[in-house]
Design an enzyme around this catalytic site. Sequence first.
Site, mmCIF file in Angstrom:
data_model
loop_
_atom_site.group_PDB
_atom_site.id
_atom_site.type_symbol
_atom_site.label_atom_id
_atom_site.label_comp_id
_atom_site.label_asym_id
_atom_site.label_seq_id
_atom_site.Cartn_x
_atom_site.Cartn_y
_atom_site.Cartn_z
ATOM 1 N N ASP A 1 -17.305 -31.493 -29.892
ATOM 2 C CA ASP A 1 -17.012 -30.400 -28.770
ATOM 3 C C ASP A 1 -15.624 -29.757 -29.337
ATOM 4 O OD1 ASP A 1 -17.543 -30.479 -25.546
ATOM 5 O OD2 ASP A 1 -15.540 -29.653 -26.037
ATOM 6 N N VAL B 1 -18.754 -24.430 -32.642
ATOM 7 C CA VAL B 1 -20.108 -23.897 -33.293
ATOM 8 C C VAL B 1 -20.160 -22.512 -33.681
ATOM 9 C CG1 VAL B 1 -21.357 -25.540 -32.231
ATOM 10 C CG2 VAL B 1 -21.210 -23.557 -30.925
ATOM 11 N N ASN C 1 -26.352 -28.336 -27.899
ATOM 12 C CA ASN C 1 -26.151 -28.222 -26.590
ATOM 13 C C ASN C 1 -25.235 -27.036 -26.329
ATOM 14 O OD1 ASN C 1 -26.165 -29.124 -23.602
ATOM 15 N ND2 ASN C 1 -24.021 -29.408 -24.076
ATOM 16 N N TYR D 1 -25.619 -13.278 -21.647
ATOM 17 C CA TYR D 1 -25.942 -14.911 -21.605
ATOM 18 C C TYR D 1 -27.692 -14.798 -21.729
ATOM 19 C CZ TYR D 1 -26.403 -19.623 -19.974
ATOM 20 O OH TYR D 1 -26.876 -20.763 -19.932
ATOM 21 N N LYS E 1 -29.633 -16.474 -24.729
ATOM 22 C CA LYS E 1 -30.646 -17.379 -24.644
ATOM 23 C C LYS E 1 -32.199 -16.960 -25.054
ATOM 24 C CE LYS E 1 -28.003 -20.808 -23.023
ATOM 25 N NZ LYS E 1 -27.731 -21.911 -23.729
HETATM 26 N N1 NAD Z 1 -25.334 -25.958 -16.225
HETATM 27 C C1 NAD Z 1 -26.478 -25.124 -16.192
HETATM 28 O O1 NAD Z 1 -26.611 -24.698 -14.922
HETATM 29 C C2 NAD Z 1 -27.301 -24.515 -17.160
HETATM 30 C C3 NAD Z 1 -28.513 -23.959 -16.853
HETATM 31 C C4 NAD Z 1 -29.095 -23.503 -17.968
HETATM 32 C C5 NAD Z 1 -28.908 -23.585 -19.350
HETATM 33 N N2 NAD Z 1 -27.717 -24.353 -19.636
HETATM 34 C C6 NAD Z 1 -27.122 -24.465 -20.922
HETATM 35 O O2 NAD Z 1 -26.840 -25.846 -21.187
HETATM 36 C C7 NAD Z 1 -25.711 -25.982 -22.146
HETATM 37 C C8 NAD Z 1 -24.743 -26.962 -21.468
HETATM 38 O O3 NAD Z 1 -24.103 -26.574 -20.447
HETATM 39 P P1 NAD Z 1 -23.597 -27.331 -19.189
HETATM 40 O O4 NAD Z 1 -23.268 -26.179 -18.085
HETATM 41 O O5 NAD Z 1 -24.461 -28.364 -18.761
HETATM 42 O O6 NAD Z 1 -22.073 -27.936 -19.717
HETATM 43 P P2 NAD Z 1 -21.749 -28.962 -20.791
HETATM 44 O O7 NAD Z 1 -21.106 -29.936 -20.121
HETATM 45 O O8 NAD Z 1 -23.052 -29.647 -21.438
HETATM 46 O O9 NAD Z 1 -21.093 -28.241 -21.998
HETATM 47 C C9 NAD Z 1 -19.734 -27.766 -21.880
HETATM 48 C C10 NAD Z 1 -18.908 -28.164 -22.903
HETATM 49 O O10 NAD Z 1 -19.191 -27.169 -23.899
HETATM 50 C C11 NAD Z 1 -17.959 -27.217 -24.835
HETATM 51 N N3 NAD Z 1 -17.929 -25.987 -25.695
HETATM 52 C C12 NAD Z 1 -17.731 -24.747 -25.312
HETATM 53 N N4 NAD Z 1 -17.701 -23.961 -26.127
HETATM 54 C C13 NAD Z 1 -18.079 -24.427 -27.355
HETATM 55 C C14 NAD Z 1 -18.052 -24.224 -28.818
HETATM 56 N N5 NAD Z 1 -17.756 -23.111 -29.040
HETATM 57 N N6 NAD Z 1 -18.299 -25.312 -29.682
HETATM 58 C C15 NAD Z 1 -18.362 -26.587 -29.130
HETATM 59 N N7 NAD Z 1 -18.456 -26.707 -27.984
HETATM 60 C C16 NAD Z 1 -18.166 -26.035 -26.840
HETATM 61 C C17 NAD Z 1 -16.937 -27.387 -23.881
HETATM 62 O O11 NAD Z 1 -15.508 -27.559 -24.316
HETATM 63 C C18 NAD Z 1 -17.363 -28.212 -22.703
HETATM 64 O O12 NAD Z 1 -16.811 -29.534 -23.086
HETATM 65 C C19 NAD Z 1 -25.343 -24.600 -22.496
HETATM 66 O O13 NAD Z 1 -25.861 -24.079 -23.392
HETATM 67 C C20 NAD Z 1 -25.644 -23.998 -21.222
HETATM 68 O O14 NAD Z 1 -25.915 -22.697 -21.371
HETATM 69 C C21 NAD Z 1 -26.909 -24.785 -18.328
#
Ligand code: NAD
Length: 263
Positions: free
Chosen positions: A50, A79, A105, A171, A175
């Site tokens: 992270d 990343v 992720n 975004y 994606k």
């Molecule tokens: N939450 C949703 O509704 C949803 C829906 C569709 C897709 N997604 C995708 O799922 C993935 C996870 O999202 P989530 O909302 O479940 O949160 P998550 O908790 O899985 O991820 C958040 C984490 O990402 C870390 N992060 C941010 N930028 C970063 C970087 N540059 N390098 C490394 N780590 C980094 C943050 O510090 C945080 O701890 C993302 O790719 C998101 O676009 C989420």
Amino acid sequence: MNLKSPDYVPGHGLIKGKSVLITAAAGAGIGFAAATKAAEEGARAIVLSDIHEGRLVAAVEKLKTESGLAEVYGKIGNVAVEEDVRALVDFAEDTMAGVDILINNAGLGTSKLLIEMEDDEWNRVIDVTLNGTMRMTRCMMKVMKARGQGGVIVNNASVLGWRAQKEQAHYAAAKAGVMALTRCAALEAAEFNVRINAVAPSIVLHPMLRKSASEELLAELESKEAYGRAAEAWEVANVMMFLASDYSSYMTGEIVPVSSQKG
Ligand SMILES: NC(=O)c1ccc[n+]([C@@H]2O[C@H](COP(=O)([O-])OP(=O)(O)OC[C@H]3O[C@@H](n4cnc5c(N)ncnc54)[C@H](O)[C@@H]3O)[C@@H](O)[C@H]2O)c1
């Protein structure tokens, strides 16, 4: 309508004995849920990564305590920075004697109308979400090819790669790029027995997301779901585990929606 969430599905040893690397694994959403599931599904070792150091240290401790798995490691990394990506992959390879499964992720979103969007904001979202996934995938593919024992990569896309939503052009474009990257990289990686697929979740609510979007918007998004609720993070992680496991041995380059949206 708001159908209640189902009972938590316990592990079935889907990835027994495998080593797993997960990016953006220290938040409150899908990343940490995937780490928890990986432990429950029998992973022998897990590296959590992270960008946020404090959360990462806490996440490693939490996973160790909750799962009882001794081999849980943390490595800070962004990343969007190529040196971090290389250092992370090297660390995971050395620490776990090879990475069997990479879960990409990390993804970043903001809300902004396109006519108000500055290049900086557009580029930041593309750089973490699309370029970050590309950097991790490229680095891992090289290493897996050289090792010659195959492997699996699971990317995290979004239904917005297919669908339109106001204030999400950057975004959604990122994606859609992750989806295209998944398909093309999978074709190349098949030659050295590496499978690459992606999940496309609709909505998973957690405290960090609640801070960044209005209650009205989140309620509207939930109401569009056939189940009238957001997915639990573990429901997305379950599909990731299926894609990471040999149960999906004939799948590569596929984008699997984790959604109950109607249209
Ligand atoms: N939450 C949703 O509704 C949803 C829906 C569709 C897709 N997604 C995708 O799922 C993935 C996870 O999202 P989530 O909302 O479940 O949160 P998550 O908790 O899985 O991820 C958040 C984490 O990402 C870390 N992060 C941010 N930028 C970063 C970087 N540059 N390098 C490394 N780590 C980094 C943050 O510090 C945080 O701890 C993302 O790719 C998101 O676009 C989420």
